[in-house]
Design a protein around this motif. Structure first.
Motif, PDB file in Angstrom:
ATOM      1  N   ILE A 108       0.846  -1.194   0.000  1.00 49.18           N
ATOM      2  CA  ILE A 108       0.000   0.000   0.000  1.00 49.18           C
ATOM      3  C   ILE A 108       0.879   1.242   0.000  1.00 49.18           C
ATOM      4  CG2 ILE A 108      -2.005  -1.061   1.103  1.00 49.18           C
ATOM      5  CD1 ILE A 108      -1.072   0.046   3.757  1.00 49.18           C
ATOM      6  N   ASP A 109       0.354   2.323  -0.546  1.00 48.00           N
ATOM      7  CA  ASP A 109       1.050   3.597  -0.582  1.00 48.00           C
ATOM      8  C   ASP A 109       0.556   4.424   0.598  1.00 48.00           C
ATOM      9  OD1 ASP A 109       2.661   5.667  -1.466  1.00 48.00           O
ATOM     10  OD2 ASP A 109       1.109   6.461  -2.806  1.00 48.00           O
ATOM     11  N   ILE A 110       1.451   4.750   1.533  1.00 54.72           N
ATOM     12  CA  ILE A 110       1.086   5.482   2.746  1.00 54.72           C
ATOM     13  C   ILE A 110       1.842   6.801   2.776  1.00 54.72           C
ATOM     14  CG2 ILE A 110       1.100   5.447   5.273  1.00 54.72           C
ATOM     15  CD1 ILE A 110       1.048   2.418   5.135  1.00 54.72           C
ATOM     16  N   ASP A 111       1.146   7.863   3.137  1.00 53.20           N
ATOM     17  CA  ASP A 111       1.770   9.178   3.288  1.00 53.20           C
ATOM     18  C   ASP A 111       2.891   9.063   4.324  1.00 53.20           C
ATOM     19  OD1 ASP A 111       2.384  11.721   4.467  1.00 53.20           O
ATOM     20  OD2 ASP A 111       0.499  12.531   3.714  1.00 53.20           O
ATOM     21  N   PRO A 112       4.136   9.329   3.949  1.00 52.29           N
ATOM     22  CA  PRO A 112       5.254   9.139   4.874  1.00 52.29           C
ATOM     23  C   PRO A 112       5.192  10.033   6.111  1.00 52.29           C
ATOM     24  CG  PRO A 112       6.034  10.036   2.775  1.00 52.29           C
ATOM     25  CD  PRO A 112       4.578   9.740   2.626  1.00 52.29           C
ATOM     26  N   GLY A 119       4.043   4.626  19.394  1.00 48.24           N
ATOM     27  CA  GLY A 119       5.243   4.060  20.009  1.00 48.24           C
ATOM     28  C   GLY A 119       5.729   2.820  19.280  1.00 48.24           C
ATOM     29  N   THR A 120       5.447   2.744  17.998  1.00 52.07           N
ATOM     30  CA  THR A 120       5.874   1.592  17.200  1.00 52.07           C
ATOM     31  C   THR A 120       7.119   1.953  16.408  1.00 52.07           C
ATOM     32  OG1 THR A 120       4.331   2.279  15.476  1.00 52.07           O
ATOM     33  CG2 THR A 120       3.562   0.588  17.006  1.00 52.07           C
ATOM     34  N   ARG A 121       7.859   0.912  15.976  1.00 53.41           N
ATOM     35  CA  ARG A 121       9.096   1.150  15.236  1.00 53.41           C
ATOM     36  C   ARG A 121       8.955   0.880  13.751  1.00 53.41           C
ATOM     37  NH1 ARG A 121      13.133  -2.595  17.161  1.00 53.41           N
ATOM     38  NH2 ARG A 121      11.328  -3.853  17.648  1.00 53.41           N
ATOM     39  N   THR A 122       8.125  -0.084  13.396  1.00 56.72           N
ATOM     40  CA  THR A 122       8.042  -0.472  11.997  1.00 56.72           C
ATOM     41  C   THR A 122       6.690  -0.092  11.408  1.00 56.72           C
ATOM     42  OG1 THR A 122       7.108  -2.669  12.383  1.00 56.72           O
ATOM     43  CG2 THR A 122       9.525  -2.475  12.470  1.00 56.72           C
ATOM     44  N   THR A 123       6.677  -0.025  10.073  1.00 57.37           N
ATOM     45  CA  THR A 123       5.429   0.263   9.375  1.00 57.37           C
ATOM     46  C   THR A 123       4.412  -0.842   9.648  1.00 57.37           C
ATOM     47  OG1 THR A 123       6.592   1.494   7.666  1.00 57.37           O
ATOM     48  CG2 THR A 123       4.415   0.634   7.087  1.00 57.37           C
ATOM     49  N   ARG A 124       4.872  -2.071   9.618  1.00 57.70           N
ATOM     50  CA  ARG A 124       3.966  -3.203   9.857  1.00 57.70           C
ATOM     51  C   ARG A 124       3.321  -3.108  11.236  1.00 57.70           C
ATOM     52  NH1 ARG A 124       4.015  -8.879   7.827  1.00 57.70           N
ATOM     53  NH2 ARG A 124       2.574  -9.969   9.196  1.00 57.70           N
TER      54      ARG A 124
END
Length: 69
Positions: free
Chosen positions: A4-8, A19-24
């Motif tokens: 998916i294309d997500i706004d960075p 408080g997450t580190r990864t995109t997943r």
């Protein structure tokens, strides 16, 4: 795997907020949160409609100290 294309910028803000580190991690948390929020009104309605016994209504409670007390 899904692509998916997500706004960075939005993703970066979400990672900080969650408080997450990864995109997943961020996307999975967002999906779990959205799903839980969607189910919440139905759960509240089930609780409201439930008939509780007197011993459930007047059950003893535990008072936990608030942080910093």
């Amino acid at each position: 795997m899904t692509s998916i294309d997500i706004d960075p910028d939005l993703l970066a803000q979400a990672k900080i907020a969650a408080g997450t580190r990864t995109t997943r991690e961020t996307v999975e948390l967002a999906l779990r949160t959205l799903t839980a929020m969607h189910r919440q009104p139905a759960a509240v309605e089930r609780i409201i409609a439930h008939r509780f016994a007197d011993e459930q209504i007047h059950a003893p409670t535990i008072d936990y100290p608030l942080p910093g007390e």
